[in-house]
Every structure is written in structure tokens, then in C-alpha cells.
Write a protein that holds these residues in place. Structure first.
Motif, PDB file in Angstrom:
ATOM      1  N   ALA A 151      -1.764   2.209  -6.701  1.00  0.00           N
ATOM      2  CA  ALA A 151      -2.692   2.996  -7.521  1.00  0.00           C
ATOM      3  C   ALA A 151      -2.676   2.506  -8.975  1.00  0.00           C
ATOM      4  O   ALA A 151      -3.715   2.485  -9.651  1.00  0.00           O
ATOM      5  N   ARG A 206      -4.854  -0.394  -9.266  1.00  0.00           N
ATOM      6  CA  ARG A 206      -6.264  -0.002  -9.163  1.00  0.00           C
ATOM      7  C   ARG A 206      -6.705   0.908 -10.312  1.00  0.00           C
ATOM      8  O   ARG A 206      -7.873   1.317 -10.358  1.00  0.00           O
ATOM      9  N   GLU A 210      -5.847   3.968 -10.766  1.00  0.00           N
ATOM     10  CA  GLU A 210      -6.136   5.292 -10.229  1.00  0.00           C
ATOM     11  C   GLU A 210      -5.063   6.271 -10.702  1.00  0.00           C
ATOM     12  O   GLU A 210      -3.879   5.911 -10.785  1.00  0.00           O
TER      13      GLU A 210
END
Length: 302
Positions: free
Chosen positions: A163, A166, A168
């Protein structure tokens, strides 16, 4: 009534109970007697200290029978050293079995059923009406143990790093860094990848809390953990049906800190089994493993 000893030797602590009939004469706890975790010397010290404590409480110098359920009971030398200590403590008859065996008997007293263990590690064991047993999982923290506390901690860090790449949002790395006392992602990764590495199972309570707060990474990990635990039960059920001509549903019991303390995993575990096998009876309360050790010891003493 014979005086007997039951021992539940898990990965992190060991419990002992001395019982006469329906009366509990003594109960004590000490550190792990699992050699792979604490080493042979500490394991033996812990067992001796535990026996001295529980014997003193009960006011006995020996027992008619003892059953010890121990993680890694099948490892070479493990039953032998435990039974040698038992002999020194005047145990007339004894056995050393896997901790999953005493938990199964705590739930079903020798009868049919399926037990899902989900604590530091995982294992699923089932017994058919003909006494035949089948199992799934339990292949160690590195090679398996899906749905365990260790697996939850490890895979939360793995998914949080993904994450991070990414970009995120997740608080997993922040919270893990606080628990490990690391400064920055590089130090966290170096510690997580070290040998011997940290105990990832100790992260599981924090991951459960993050999931309760809505963290997407934590939620995804707990969701997968519950699915894996359901899968183990259904696999053992299928083996019992195929190999032991099991027709009727057998009850399911459970034990361990993941199912015992993580509401989200427990509720999804129940819901998953209900959806897959509506007639299957899943016990509401967690099994107390040491009760199975006591029951086995009493059976030996008859």
C-alpha cells in the motif's frame, strides 16, 4: 478418586492443573516448555518450576496419571524428556500428545467433532465417529499457519508495504513502527527482515484494533484470515466424509487468541461456516484445552 495432572503446554505459556474427581486441587502457570521457542534448558526449568508449584498448592507428592498436551510433541526427544521429569515427580502413568489433541478432547471427550485452533499458530483437527482423525494446516509460521496471529502480523506488514508503494492510506506501518520502536520505513524493514526476526504474532492485537477503526489493509488481512480458517474446517470435514464415511454433520469447536479476541475474525468465521454448512453446529464458547488433558489423565487412571 485418583489424583491426576493435566498440562497444557502452548507456545508462550504452560498451565497445569491437579484434580481429584470433580475437585480442582491446584492450578498454576509458568513459561513455555516448547524447546523450539525457549531452548531445552529453559523448557526443563519451566516444567520443573511449574510442577513444584502445582504440587505444593495441591499438597501432593505424586499423581496417578498425567497427560501433557505440548506444541511440537512429535519432535524427536520431546516426549522422552517430559516423561523423564514426570518420573522424578512420581507420576505413575503419563503421556505426551500434541496440544491440539487435548483441545479436541476438551471439546468432545473422545467423541466426533472438528476443532479449529487459531492462536500464535493454526491447526485444524477432526475426529470421526469411528475414531479416525484428519487434519489440515499447522505447517509452521514460515510454511503455513494461515489465519494465525503470526500470519496476521506478517501479512499486515507485507500488505502495508504494498500500500505504501501504491500511496494508499493505512496506519499499519505507523503502528508497527511504534510497537517495534523503529524510526522510518527502512529501519522497520531491516528489523522485520532480520534473523532472528521479531515475533509477528505480537502485532495481531494492534491489527485487530486498526481493523475495528476501519483501516483497509488491516480489514483485508483479517478477512483473509477468517476465510482461511473456514477453509481448514471445511477441508477437514471433507476428509472425514471421504475417508471415514461421515454422513451427518459433526460439531465444530474453536480455541486460540485470534478467534477468542478478534471480534471481526470470529464473526466472519461463524458466518462463513453458516453459509457453507447451515446444519453445522459451531460452539459459542472457546474451548479450555487443559480440561482435555485432565480428562485424558482421568481416563488413564481408571
Amino acid at each position: 478418586m485418583s489424583v491426576v495432572l493435566g498440562i497444557d503446554g502452548g507456545g508462550t505459556r504452560t498451565r497445569a492443573s491437579i484434580v481429584e474427581g470433580d475437585r480442582v486441587l491446584a492450578f498454576a502457570e509458568n513459561g513455555s516448555i516448547k524447546r523450539l521457542r525457549v531452548g531445552a534448558e529453559i523448557a526443563e526449568q519451566n516444567l520443573r518450576a511449574l510442577l513444584k508449584d502445582v504440587y505444593a498448592q495441591a499438597g501432593v507428592k505424586g499423581v496417578a496419571a498425567a497427560s501433557a498436551g505440548v506444541a511440537s510433541a512429535t519432535m524427536p526427544g520431546v516426549p522422552e524428556w517430559i516423561q523423564a521429569v514426570f518420573t522424578e515427580f512420581s507420576v505413575e502413568r503419563s503421556e505426551v500428545v500434541g496440544d491440539e489433541v487435548i483441545a479436541l478432547d476438551a471439546a468432545f471427550k473422545g467423541g466426533p467433532g472438528i476443532l479449529q485452533i487459531a492462536g500464535t499458530g493454526t491447526n485444524c483437527i477432526g475426529r470421526a465417529p469411528d475414531g479416525g482423525r484428519e487434519a489440515a494446516g499447522g505447517w509452521s509460521s514460515r510454511l503455513g499457519d494461515e489465519g494465525s496471529g503470526y500470519w496476521i502480523g506478517l501479512h499486515s506488514v507485507r500488505r502495508a508495504l504494498n500500500a505504501y508503494d501504491r500511496e494508499e492510506p493505512t496506519r499499519v506501518l505507523e503502528v508497527v513502527g511504534q510497537i517495534w520502536g523503529t524510526n522510518g520505513i527502512d529501519e522497520l524493514v531491516n528489523l522485520g527482515d532480520s534473523t532472528p526476526g521479531p515475533d509477528f504474532s505480537k502485532l495481531a492485537p494492534a491489527i485487530s484494533q486498526l481493523a475495528e477503526e476501519g483501516d483497509s489493509v488491516a480489514l483485508s488481512v483479517l478477512d483473509q484470515a477468517a476465510k482461511d480458517l473456514v477453509g481448514f474446517v471445511l477441508l477437514v470435514r471433507a476428509k472425514l466424509r471421504r475417508k471415514h464415511s461421515l454422513a451427518a454433520e459433526v460439531p465444530v469447536a474453536w480455541i486460540g487468541s485470534v478467534l477468542g479476541k478478534s471480534r471481526l475474525v470470529r464473526e466472519q468465521f461463524f458466518a462463513g461456516l453458516k453459509a457453507a454448512a447451515p446444519e453445522m453446529n459451531v460452539l459459542d464458547k472457546e474451548v479450555v484445552a487443559i480440561e482435555g488433558a485432565v480428562w485424558r489423565a482421568q481416563s488413564m487412571a481408571k
